[in-house]
Design a protein around this motif. Structure first.
Motif, PDB file in Angstrom:
ATOM      1  N   PRO A 136      11.904  33.112  40.016  1.00 55.88           N
ATOM      2  CA  PRO A 136      11.734  34.449  40.582  1.00 55.88           C
ATOM      3  C   PRO A 136      10.247  34.791  40.614  1.00 55.88           C
ATOM      4  O   PRO A 136       9.431  34.108  39.986  1.00 55.88           O
ATOM      5  CB  PRO A 136      12.501  35.340  39.603  1.00 55.88           C
ATOM      6  N   LYS A 137       9.889  35.842  41.314  1.00 54.73           N
ATOM      7  CA  LYS A 137       8.478  36.202  41.448  1.00 54.73           C
ATOM      8  C   LYS A 137       7.847  36.587  40.117  1.00 54.73           C
ATOM      9  O   LYS A 137       6.638  36.476  39.939  1.00 54.73           O
ATOM     10  CB  LYS A 137       8.313  37.348  42.456  1.00 54.73           C
ATOM     11  N   ASN A 138       8.645  37.063  39.168  1.00 50.13           N
ATOM     12  CA  ASN A 138       8.171  37.388  37.823  1.00 50.13           C
ATOM     13  C   ASN A 138       9.054  36.662  36.820  1.00 50.13           C
ATOM     14  O   ASN A 138      10.203  37.046  36.610  1.00 50.13           O
ATOM     15  CB  ASN A 138       8.203  38.896  37.574  1.00 50.13           C
ATOM     16  N   LEU A 139       8.508  35.620  36.212  1.00 54.20           N
ATOM     17  CA  LEU A 139       9.285  34.760  35.319  1.00 54.20           C
ATOM     18  C   LEU A 139       8.696  34.832  33.913  1.00 54.20           C
ATOM     19  O   LEU A 139       7.482  34.714  33.733  1.00 54.20           O
ATOM     20  CB  LEU A 139       9.239  33.316  35.819  1.00 54.20           C
ATOM     21  N   VAL A 140       9.561  35.004  32.912  1.00 60.82           N
ATOM     22  CA  VAL A 140       9.157  34.956  31.512  1.00 60.82           C
ATOM     23  C   VAL A 140      10.027  33.925  30.797  1.00 60.82           C
ATOM     24  O   VAL A 140      11.264  33.972  30.892  1.00 60.82           O
ATOM     25  CB  VAL A 140       9.294  36.329  30.827  1.00 60.82           C
ATOM     26  N   LEU A 141       9.382  32.992  30.097  1.00 56.51           N
ATOM     27  CA  LEU A 141      10.072  31.950  29.350  1.00 56.51           C
ATOM     28  C   LEU A 141       9.710  32.080  27.879  1.00 56.51           C
ATOM     29  O   LEU A 141       8.563  32.391  27.540  1.00 56.51           O
ATOM     30  CB  LEU A 141       9.668  30.560  29.859  1.00 56.51           C
ATOM     31  N   THR A 142      10.666  31.829  26.989  1.00 60.19           N
ATOM     32  CA  THR A 142      10.419  31.928  25.557  1.00 60.19           C
ATOM     33  C   THR A 142      10.718  30.590  24.870  1.00 60.19           C
ATOM     34  O   THR A 142      11.311  29.691  25.475  1.00 60.19           O
ATOM     35  CB  THR A 142      11.273  33.039  24.929  1.00 60.19           C
ATOM     36  N   GLU A 143      10.303  30.469  23.616  1.00 57.87           N
ATOM     37  CA  GLU A 143      10.455  29.238  22.828  1.00 57.87           C
ATOM     38  C   GLU A 143       9.849  28.052  23.572  1.00 57.87           C
ATOM     39  O   GLU A 143      10.461  26.996  23.718  1.00 57.87           O
ATOM     40  CB  GLU A 143      11.931  28.993  22.497  1.00 57.87           C
ATOM     41  N   ASN A 170      -5.052  31.886  37.853  1.00 59.88           N
ATOM     42  CA  ASN A 170      -5.495  33.280  37.902  1.00 59.88           C
ATOM     43  C   ASN A 170      -5.587  33.764  39.345  1.00 59.88           C
ATOM     44  O   ASN A 170      -6.658  34.073  39.844  1.00 59.88           O
ATOM     45  CB  ASN A 170      -6.850  33.426  37.209  1.00 59.88           C
ATOM     46  N   GLY A 171      -4.451  33.769  40.000  1.00 61.60           N
ATOM     47  CA  GLY A 171      -4.401  34.232  41.374  1.00 61.60           C
ATOM     48  C   GLY A 171      -4.588  33.148  42.411  1.00 61.60           C
ATOM     49  O   GLY A 171      -4.753  33.435  43.596  1.00 61.60           O
ATOM     50  N   GLU A 172      -4.537  31.878  41.992  1.00 57.37           N
ATOM     51  CA  GLU A 172      -4.687  30.781  42.938  1.00 57.37           C
ATOM     52  C   GLU A 172      -3.387  30.473  43.676  1.00 57.37           C
ATOM     53  O   GLU A 172      -2.302  30.861  43.240  1.00 57.37           O
ATOM     54  CB  GLU A 172      -5.149  29.496  42.225  1.00 57.37           C
ATOM     55  N   VAL A 193       4.962  33.539  34.381  1.00 58.38           N
ATOM     56  CA  VAL A 193       4.506  33.045  35.683  1.00 58.38           C
ATOM     57  C   VAL A 193       4.825  34.121  36.708  1.00 58.38           C
ATOM     58  O   VAL A 193       5.982  34.545  36.825  1.00 58.38           O
ATOM     59  CB  VAL A 193       5.204  31.726  36.080  1.00 58.38           C
ATOM     60  N   GLN A 194       3.803  34.536  37.442  1.00 59.10           N
ATOM     61  CA  GLN A 194       3.983  35.502  38.520  1.00 59.10           C
ATOM     62  C   GLN A 194       3.378  34.941  39.795  1.00 59.10           C
ATOM     63  O   GLN A 194       2.355  34.248  39.749  1.00 59.10           O
ATOM     64  CB  GLN A 194       3.302  36.833  38.183  1.00 59.10           C
TER      65      GLN A 194
END
Length: 210
Positions: A136-143, A170-172, A193-194
């Motif tokens: 997805p456009k805004n992804l958060v992963l843990t562990e 960084n925006g690449e 990751v965004q």
């Protein structure tokens, strides 16, 4: 209703039977039926077996015949047709085994199919090395600390920003013809990751890198 499905397709099979508890539906394509039987998978757990049955007889003495769904449309792969059935039955999340390895055009075809269903189904592939999925456009992963993280654009992903990786973006932009983001790894337990445009496949290693 548990809206999570488990699907086995005809790539390289898992070396052992994955944990199948917690799924509302378990199914396979006709080719995958062979390896599930060899692995000793409890076949009665299968909700359906679908495909054109070019690699299977379309019947088995241990199962009711109505579990075998004949889908002869040659314009779609067995994976595609299985996803259609899963979606029709109301499931929204699908974990897939057997999507990679073997003939690599099948692997690319499976990614293409997953992209076609991306807005309707949350699909994650699993193999012996990693899990991978369209992000997805805004992804958060843990562990995540120490795990392999690869970012692969299809075919372009723009304005990518990451946090928690060894080599940050960084925006690449990433693109197949210029720059991809494979073989990175996580420095922190939490990775984000965004990105703002295009499509991005994220690969996450099962184990921290040694």
């Amino acid at each position: 209703m548990n809206d999570k499905a488990l699907l086995f397709i005809n790539g390289v099979p898992p070396s052992t039977i994955p944990n199948f508890e917690g799924y509302g539906l378990i199914a396979c394509s006709d080719g995958a039926f062979h390896y599930l039987k060899k692995l000793g998978f409890p076949l009665k757990k299968l909700a359906f077996i679908s495909g054109d049955f070019d690699s299977h007889s379309g019947t088995d003495e241990s199962l009711a015949q109505d579990k075998f769904i004949y889908t002869p449309d040659q314009d779609k792969t067995d994976f595609h047709k299985s996803l259609e059935i899963i979606l029709y039955r109301g499931y929204k999340t699908v974990d897939v085994y057997g999507g990679s390895g073997g003939e690599m055009d099948h692997f690319l075809g499976n990614l293409h199919t997953a992209l076609a269903f991306k807005d309707a189904l949350d699909i994650t592939f699993y193999d012996e090395f990693s899990r991978y999925f369209f992000a997805p456009k805004n992804l958060v992963l843990t562990e995540m600390k120490g795990r392999l993280v690869s970012l692969f654009p299809v075919s372009v992903a723009s304005n990518i920003k990451t946090e928690g990786l060894n080599w940050e973006l960084n925006g690449e932009d990433l693109s197949v013809d210029k720059r991809i983001g494979t073989r990175n790894f996580a420095l922190k337990d939490k990775v984000s990751v965004q990105f703002s445009g295009g499509e991005l496949v994220v690969f996450v290693g099962h184990q921290p890198m040694g």
